[in-house]
Design a protein around this motif. Structure first.
Motif, PDB file in Angstrom:
ATOM      1  N   LYS A  73       2.160  -7.052  -3.285  1.00 46.18           N
ATOM      2  CA  LYS A  73       0.788  -6.732  -2.893  1.00 46.18           C
ATOM      3  C   LYS A  73       0.285  -7.677  -1.812  1.00 46.18           C
ATOM      4  N   SER A  76       1.923  -6.623   1.469  1.00 51.10           N
ATOM      5  CA  SER A  76       1.387  -5.382   2.044  1.00 51.10           C
ATOM      6  C   SER A  76      -0.101  -5.471   2.364  1.00 51.10           C
ATOM      7  N   ILE A  78      -2.746  -5.921   0.409  1.00 50.95           N
ATOM      8  CA  ILE A  78      -3.741  -5.483  -0.577  1.00 50.95           C
ATOM      9  C   ILE A  78      -4.454  -6.694  -1.157  1.00 50.95           C
ATOM     10  N   PRO A  94       4.157   0.402   2.419  1.00 52.48           N
ATOM     11  CA  PRO A  94       4.299  -0.004   1.033  1.00 52.48           C
ATOM     12  C   PRO A  94       4.462   1.214   0.152  1.00 52.48           C
ATOM     13  N   ALA A 100      -1.022   8.174  -3.943  1.00 47.79           N
ATOM     14  CA  ALA A 100      -2.321   7.526  -4.002  1.00 47.79           C
ATOM     15  C   ALA A 100      -3.290   8.322  -3.139  1.00 47.79           C
TER      16      ALA A 100
ATOM     17  N   LEU B 307      -6.900   3.706  -5.166  1.00 43.09           N
ATOM     18  CA  LEU B 307      -6.409   3.659  -3.789  1.00 43.09           C
ATOM     19  C   LEU B 307      -6.384   2.227  -3.272  1.00 43.09           C
ATOM     20  N   ILE B 308      -7.463   1.515  -3.534  1.00 44.89           N
ATOM     21  CA  ILE B 308      -7.611   0.171  -2.986  1.00 44.89           C
ATOM     22  C   ILE B 308      -6.575  -0.778  -3.578  1.00 44.89           C
ATOM     23  N   ASN B 309      -6.185  -0.533  -4.827  1.00 45.94           N
ATOM     24  CA  ASN B 309      -5.183  -1.391  -5.446  1.00 45.94           C
ATOM     25  C   ASN B 309      -3.760  -1.052  -5.050  1.00 45.94           C
ATOM     26  N   LYS B 310      -3.584   0.111  -4.395  1.00 42.82           N
ATOM     27  CA  LYS B 310      -2.215   0.542  -4.149  1.00 42.82           C
ATOM     28  C   LYS B 310      -1.799   0.530  -2.680  1.00 42.82           C
ATOM     29  N   VAL B 311      -2.761   0.770  -1.813  1.00 45.30           N
ATOM     30  CA  VAL B 311      -2.422   0.881  -0.396  1.00 45.30           C
ATOM     31  C   VAL B 311      -3.375  -0.005   0.381  1.00 45.30           C
ATOM     32  N   TYR B 312      -2.891  -0.589   1.462  1.00 47.07           N
ATOM     33  CA  TYR B 312      -3.831  -1.359   2.255  1.00 47.07           C
ATOM     34  C   TYR B 312      -4.538  -0.475   3.264  1.00 47.07           C
ATOM     35  N   ILE B 313      -5.829  -0.371   3.097  1.00 41.32           N
ATOM     36  CA  ILE B 313      -6.703   0.291   4.076  1.00 41.32           C
ATOM     37  C   ILE B 313      -7.874  -0.645   4.233  1.00 41.32           C
ATOM     38  N   ARG B 315     -11.247  -2.059   3.895  1.00 39.60           N
ATOM     39  CA  ARG B 315     -12.186  -1.593   2.863  1.00 39.60           C
ATOM     40  C   ARG B 315     -13.397  -0.874   3.455  1.00 39.60           C
TER      41      ARG B 315
END
Lengths: 249, 471
Positions: A73, A76, A78, A94, A100, B307-313, B315
């Motif tokens: 994490k 990547s 997060i 990732p 997701a 979503l926020i915990n799984k993929v980086y976007i 915020r």
């Protein structure tokens, strides 16, 4: 010397955990007034460093709670490290969780674009790969149907197809993602191997030591947030499994 | 993104600035140069009447207006509830020279209501001692009298050469010049030069691979525009997916709310407010937008935790995309607003375009509030319920279905410091009165909007790295 794609320098990750999560205003007031606002600090990663050269595959091994997923994490993006530095070069894909951001109300087609956008693909890229995704998932008959009508297997196939259509420079994988029935499992496993051997730099976590030994060049062995050893995959995997057996007895 | 593209975008920015500065000047028109005078003479409450004005009787009121340009006057007559007949002559004199004369048929004069005199050409007689002279050719018992108030200091009234302390019930209103406005072009040029300088510097930095705030913002827009457009489409599609009317609800919703409120409140407030349906609908649309945006932003982070915990976007994409979806909704609901405006017989003026300015301020303000709320929501789940109550209080504290004038003076501060009232009030002025508000209003609105946006983004940015730990 080959270019370093990932550099992890002295990274520590501290989680502040209160005994019970404080989520409401009332609780903040009551705990603050009674002086019970204490946090237990939990050091998930303690000063770890490693780096990964271009085209290499690195595996992370360790028991549950050793900090493997936290490391993924962090790399990547997060999570942000409490201290230390992480440098990455190139686009990261990732593959931590499939599907997701799927929206059940939307059709398969719409979800391909939505999920693709979330994974960071461009519009042009998605359009060019659209057919490939649908074909690989083998759901072309249902593509214009809302995915709430899909079976779980269909959804997993679609999610895998979207996630694996990329040509990443850095691929981050949590467990080998093989989904669906036996036939599709093999298909997706093959696809993963193609991806990993296709010149991408791969960082990869699994509990399946045989697969790690087979696919990785190097292994980082983590225990309770600390690096125990870094070394060639096969040797380290053997040593690790011996140790596991010893501790069982 | 390359040098060429950045340069092109910057040139477009510059051209836009010039276009905006110029169109602003022309859209504001006279409103840029004049503002409502603070020295308007306000009508006093009557406690007496003058003698009946018949042939040979003359009433004179002396006054000294400190107004740059007098536009109109109003006088209140009484006819003692008779029909009356004859003609009333009203003269406005500066010393002995007549500035303006007007005559009224007694029959047309309403009982104890304002009679307006609008000067086609504004009078520029600041601080001169003026005389308002009223006479008539009526026979006794057919004439009129002017409502008045006795024993008013500093005001001299002459009734048939008999002087007394007192004042007629009359009002004088006009505009004062805004002195700063003559420097508008210098000001616009100055800001333009600073802007150009900044863009040039930013471009030079970009060429040397130093990315400043603007460049980073542009790069982010370029990178995430597809994702944002996907999220916005998702919002719309999933919102209306299983409804029969679908997108039509974006039209119907504000319209139905307006109709319900109209049926409930029209009997109370209709008399005080011109074009009540337009007044109501514009308020409903703006406030609904604010409510919808803040509600959606509030849960934008906590509701997307998977979503926020799984993929980086980044915020900020979440509150931003929600705000954009609401803005699209807002744009759609402008259609019924314009329709109702036209149906009510109002004309579209050049100033109608100015509502876009206030809508943009409203959007920026709502986004700022939304980001602040989204941040709070991650740490305190109570925010959701508190905000529900707050929004309701705010709704009643904003003149949406009632006219702002009914608020007692001692509670006026409630609207004065209510940004939403400023946005809505100015928008209504552009739409209903067909004139632009005073220039200072634009600055107020901008300050409110930018301050909220700044606070929201600052708090959000400061805490965004901790979001994942709390979700």
């Amino acid at each position: 010397m080959a270019e370093k794609m990932i550099e992890v320098k002295n990274v520590s990750m501290k989680f502040r955990m209160s005994d019970e999560p404080i989520n409401s205003l009332k609780e903040v007031f009551t705990t603050a007034v009674s002086g019970k606002l204490k946090f237990n600090e939990f050091l998930a990663l303690d000063n770890i460093s490693f780096d990964l050269e271009k085209g290499k595959t690195l595996g992370l091994i360790g028991r549950n709670g050793a900090g493997k997923s936290t490391t993924l994490k962090l790399i990547s993006g997060i999570l942000k490290p409490t201290s230390g530095q992480i440098i990455t070069r190139g686009n990261i894909v990732p593959m931590l969780e499939l599907g997701a951001g799927f929206d059940l109300e939307l059709t398969g087609r719409e979800n391909i674009y939505l999920n693709g956008a979330i994974l960071g693909y461009s519009k042009e890229y998605l359009e060019s790969k659209y057919q490939e995704i649908v074909d690989f998932a083998e759901i072309s008959d249902f593509i214009d149907m809302p995915i709430r009508n899909y079976s779980s297997g269909m959804m997993a196939r679609l999610a895998f197809s979207i996630a694996s259509v990329v040509q990443p420079e850095i691929l981050i994988v949590d467990e080998i993602l093989s989904v669906g029935d036996a036939y599709f499992k093999e298909k997706s496993y093959k696809r993963m191997q193609e991806l990993m051997s296709g010149g991408a730099t791969v960082l990869f976590v699994s509990h399946d030591l045989d697969k790690i030994a087979e696919m990785c060049d190097e292994v980082v062995w983590l225990e309770r947030g600390k690096v125990v050893k870094i070394g060639p995959a096969k040797e380290l995997c053997e040593e690790y499994s011996k140790k596991q057996l010893e501790s069982k007895q | 993104m390359n040098k060429e593209k950045i340069r092109k975008i910057y040139l477009i920015f510059m051209a836009l600035y010039v276009l905006l500065a110029a169109s602003f000047y022309f859209l504001l028109g006279d409103q840029l140069k004049y503002k409502d005078s603070i020295n308007n003479i306000v009508m006093v409450e009557a406690d007496a009447v003058t003698d009946e004005i018949v042939k040979g009787v003359e009433v004179k009121q002396f006054f000294r207006p400190s107004i740059d340009r007098i536009q109109s006057m109003a006088i209140v007559f009484t006819k003692f509830y008779r029909e009356g007949s004859g003609t009333v002559y009203i003269d406005l004199l500066d010393g002995n020279s007549i500035l303006y004369s007007k005559s009224f048929n007694v029959k047309d004069i309403p009982e104890q209501h304002r009679v307006f005199i609008n000067f086609e050409k504004p009078l520029e007689v600041k601080d001169r001692l003026l005389t308002l002279k009223i006479r008539s050719d009526c026979n006794p018992n057919e004439g009129v009298a002017v409502m008045m108030r006795k024993n008013v200091d500093d005001s001299i009234l002459v009734i048939n050469s008999r002087g007394m302390k007192g004042t007629l019930c009359f009002s004088v209103s006009g505009v004062d010049e805004i002195y700063a406005a003559q420097y508008y072009w210098y000001f616009a040029l100055g800001v333009g030069l600073l802007f150009a300088l900044y863009l040039y510097r930013s471009y030079r930095n970009y060429c040397h691979n130093k990315h400043d705030y603007l460049v980073r913002a542009l790069l982010a827009i370029d990178k995430y525009k597809f994702l944002i457009s996907q999220l916005v489409t998702r919002d719309f599609k999933s919102k209306y997916k299983r409804s029969v009317f679908g997108l039509l609800w974006s039209f119907l919703n504000p319209l139905l709310t307006m109709i319900v409120q109209f049926l409930v409140f029209s009997t109370f407030f209709k008399a005080d407010t011109q074009n009540y349906p337009v007044y109501l609908l514009s308020g409903v649309i703006c406030f609904n937008f604010f409510k919808e945006t803040t509600d959606m932003c509030l849960t934008s982070i906590s509701g997307n935790s998977n979503l926020i915990n799984k993929v980086y976007i980044p915020r900020y994409i979440f509150p931003l995309s929600r705000t954009i979806s609401s803005s699209v909704n807002l744009a759609i609901s402008l259609v019924p607003l314009l329709l109702i405006t036209l149906i009510m017989g109002l004309k579209l003026h050049a100033s109608t375009l100015l509502i876009l300015y206030f809508l943009l301020c409203l959007i920026a303000f709502s986004l700022g509030a939304g980001m602040l709320l989204a941040t709070l929501m991650v740490f305190f789940r109570d925010t959701q319920f508190l905000w529900g109550v707050m929004v309701q209080i705010w709704q009643y504290a904003t003149p949406i279905f009632y006219p702002a004038e009914i608020i007692p003076d001692k509670y006026k501060f409630v609207v004065r410091f209510n940004p939403l009232y400023h946005f809505i009030g100015n928008l209504r002025k552009c739409l209903i009165d067909g004139v632009s508000p005073e220039p200072i209003s634009y600055i107020y609105c901008l300050i409110f909007a930018l301050a909220m946006l700044f606070i929201g983004t600052y708090v959000f940015k400061k805490h965004q790295d901790k979001f994942t730990l709390y979700l």
